[in-house]
Design an enzyme around this catalytic site. Structure first.
Site, mmCIF file in Angstrom:
data_model
loop_
_atom_site.group_PDB
_atom_site.id
_atom_site.type_symbol
_atom_site.label_atom_id
_atom_site.label_comp_id
_atom_site.label_asym_id
_atom_site.label_seq_id
_atom_site.Cartn_x
_atom_site.Cartn_y
_atom_site.Cartn_z
ATOM 1 N N LYS A 33 0.919 -1.514 0.011
ATOM 2 C CA LYS A 33 0.077 0.107 0.087
ATOM 3 C C LYS A 33 0.963 1.340 -0.010
ATOM 4 C CE LYS A 33 -2.899 0.633 3.632
ATOM 5 N NZ LYS A 33 -2.853 1.888 4.374
ATOM 6 N N SER A 34 1.851 1.352 0.796
ATOM 7 C CA SER A 34 2.588 2.484 0.909
ATOM 8 C C SER A 34 3.321 2.777 -0.436
ATOM 9 C CB SER A 34 3.641 2.137 1.869
ATOM 10 O OG SER A 34 3.269 2.167 3.065
ATOM 11 N N GLY A 106 -5.478 7.745 5.498
ATOM 12 C CA GLY A 106 -4.562 8.691 6.118
ATOM 13 C C GLY A 106 -3.254 9.000 5.248
ATOM 14 N N SER A 179 7.304 9.066 11.990
ATOM 15 C CA SER A 179 5.952 8.966 11.268
ATOM 16 C C SER A 179 6.821 8.954 9.737
ATOM 17 C CB SER A 179 5.074 9.866 11.409
ATOM 18 O OG SER A 179 4.336 10.097 10.311
ATOM 19 N N ASP A 332 1.939 -1.341 11.855
ATOM 20 C CA ASP A 332 0.706 -1.718 11.289
ATOM 21 C C ASP A 332 0.287 -2.914 11.649
ATOM 22 O OD1 ASP A 332 -0.145 0.778 10.338
ATOM 23 O OD2 ASP A 332 0.854 0.187 8.280
ATOM 24 N N ARG A 408 -7.705 -3.275 9.526
ATOM 25 C CA ARG A 408 -6.591 -4.221 10.381
ATOM 26 C C ARG A 408 -7.396 -4.859 11.480
ATOM 27 N NH1 ARG A 408 -2.595 -3.571 6.739
ATOM 28 N NH2 ARG A 408 -1.772 -1.631 6.197
HETATM 29 C C1 S3P Z 1 2.525 4.641 6.389
HETATM 30 C C2 S3P Z 1 3.084 5.075 7.143
HETATM 31 C C3 S3P Z 1 2.650 4.625 8.716
HETATM 32 C C4 S3P Z 1 1.627 3.279 8.365
HETATM 33 C C5 S3P Z 1 0.760 3.725 7.437
HETATM 34 C C6 S3P Z 1 1.464 3.977 6.105
HETATM 35 C C7 S3P Z 1 3.204 5.407 5.055
HETATM 36 O O1 S3P Z 1 1.954 5.832 9.316
HETATM 37 O O2 S3P Z 1 0.848 3.349 9.650
HETATM 38 O O3 S3P Z 1 -0.365 2.700 7.332
HETATM 39 O O4 S3P Z 1 2.768 4.799 4.029
HETATM 40 O O5 S3P Z 1 3.781 6.511 5.069
HETATM 41 P P1 S3P Z 1 2.762 6.969 10.184
HETATM 42 O O6 S3P Z 1 3.603 7.653 9.300
HETATM 43 O O7 S3P Z 1 1.362 7.742 10.724
HETATM 44 O O8 S3P Z 1 3.279 5.899 11.045
#
Ligand code: S3P
Length: 450
Positions: A33-34, A106, A179, A332, A408
């Site tokens: 996903k990222s 998010g 983050s 996660d 999740r």
């Molecule tokens: C992500 C970073 C993480 C993770 C999210 C995806 C990303 O969040 O929990 O599912 O793709 O950069 P945080 O940056 O808030 O830790």
């Protein structure tokens, strides 16, 4: 596992039961996903056409694609499932005509805010009830320092309207929370900002943005400061070259069959082509420390990321204490790790998990409630959980778990249901579509089917 209706896409409530035997087979999980979000965003900023194979076609990533299209990028999927993106060049995105609907995502929201901070346009971000509760101050604060302006709902939340600025002002920013989203938002803003934008990262978080930006030809360097923190510097007004990206399988999705394979008696399964980037592989290490029979096979590099096939066999797990320094590398994966702990022998203590309280749900509270509802012994602390495991005995089950729009949570309790006497009912499976289309079919193919 038992589905309430024949067509999973229609199912809201589902009950997951222990299968007759172990889970067996070889499966692959959808794309990371990222990496998928970043692949679309960086391609949209490149000059020319990029090609993306293995893109996660989950709702979160599709929200990113829709937003980029609404700002002028051409994004198409061909019949072979390959995605083609015609980039508009750095700084070339156009004023969107409508609010950008981020759904549950998010990552889409925070990364796009960064991207738009250095564009001369105004954009409004909206999202579902879960996303509308999540804090955005962590990105609006540094992006305001770069010159962008934000009008947020109370508490710095969505709906939120932002006005980007050209030229934005480069900043040096030390991350107050570990983050990757905040880091990436600032680097994205830095792409169209004159001069050098720096992010100082005391605790390492996933580094896909850095790897991919280098691949796209950005002028980016990574160094260490005197305290050992990572200093990532990007030179702005960059030109990105289009790329051919192959997205590896998502280790955060692989986590569910892997934990299931360890806790469902008699299981022996392999998940192929999983990303094993060091910044993502904390769960595998934790499960090994719990005594899990988990093996990385056929390690290789694909598209600039390390990948492997991961093989697990049912194991007698024992309790564990996590190292808070390793939290970002499995952030996660804690919900499903809690399920493993609930089946292990003895006590597990999880600490340093403050960030879990501001994910798609408050994952500490929601996991504690859900575990109790199915017979788990768990105590909630301010920054984690203490779990006393069953020593391999099935959980009672019989309870219904509320998922609070959190994919999740839904998937973790589905796995718990596979090791329960009475089954576990998930009140709402729809959020699973944000990150793991095909979740139920994959488990059925391993033998978990009704
Ligand atoms: C992500 C970073 C993480 C993770 C999210 C995806 C990303 O969040 O929990 O599912 O793709 O950069 P945080 O940056 O808030 O830790």
């Amino acid at each position: 596992m038992h589905a309430a209706a024949a067509d999973d896409s229609q199912n809201v409530t589902m009950t997951f039961h222990a299968p007759g035997g172990g889970l067996k087979g070889v499966v692959s999980v959808p794309g990371d996903k990222s990496i998928s979000h970043r692949a679309l965003m960086f391609s949209a900023l490149a000059t020319g056409q990029s090609r993306i194979e293995g893109l996660l076609e989950g709702e979160d990533v599709l929200a990113t694609a829709a937003a980029l299209r609404a700002m002028g990028a051409r994004i198409e999927r061909d019949l072979d499932g390959v995605w083609h993106v015609d980039g508009v060049g750095v700084g070339g995105l156009l004023q969107p005509q409508q609010a950008l609907d981020m759904g549950n995502s998010g990552t889409s929201t925070r990364l796009l805010m960064g991207l738009l901070a250095s564009h001369e346009l105004t954009a409004t971000f909206i999202g579902d009830a879960s996303l509308s509760k999540r804090p955005m101050g962590r990105v609006t604060e540094p992006l305001s320092r770069m010159g962008a302006e934000f009008t947020a709902s109370p508490g710095g939340r969505l709906p939120l309207t932002m006005r980007g600025i050209v030229p934005a002002v480069p900043i040096d920013y030390r991350l107050p929370v570990a983050s990757a989203q905040v880091k990436s938002a600032i680097l994205l803003a830095g792409l169209n900002t004159p001069g050098i934008t720096r992010v100082i990262e005391p605790e390492p978080t996933r580094d896909h943005s850095e790897r991919m930006l280098l691949g796209f030809g950005a002028d980016l360097t990574i160094a260490r400061d005197e305290d050992g923190a990572r200093v990532i510097a990007i030179r702005g007004e960059a030109e990105l070259r289009p790329q051919h990206i192959v997205v590896p399988g998502d280790p955060s999705s692989a986590a569910f069959p892997l934990v299931a394979g360890l806790i469902v008696p008699g299981s022996d399964l392999t998940v192929t082509g999983v990303g094993i980037n060091e910044t993502r592989i904390g769960l595998v290490k934790l499960l090994s420390a719990m005594g899990g029979d988990i093996e990385l096979l056929n390690e290789r590099e694909e598209g600039g990321e390390p990948v492997a096939d991961i093989c697990v066999r049912a194991s007698r797990l024992h309790g564990v204490e996590n190292n808070p320094a390793d939290v970002p590398a499995m952030v996660d994966e804690f919900p499903v790790a809690f399920i493993a702990a609930a089946l292990a022998e003895g006590r597990s203590v999880f600490r340093g998990l403050h960030e879990l309280r501001v994910k798609e749900s408050d994952r500490i509270a929601v996991m504690a409630q859900g575990l109790r509802a199915i017979g788990g012994r768990v105590e909630e602390t301010e920054d984690g959980l203490v779990i006393d495991g069953t020593g391999g005995q099935p959980l009672a089950g019989g309870g219904s778990v509320a998922t609070h729009l959190d994919h999740r949570i839904a998937m973790s309790f589905a796995v718990a249901g596979l090791v329960s006497r009475e089954g576990v009912t998930i009140d709402d499976m729809r959020p699973v579509a944000t990150s793991f289309p095909g979740f139920v079919d994959l488990f059925r193919s391993l033998g978990a089917g009704a």
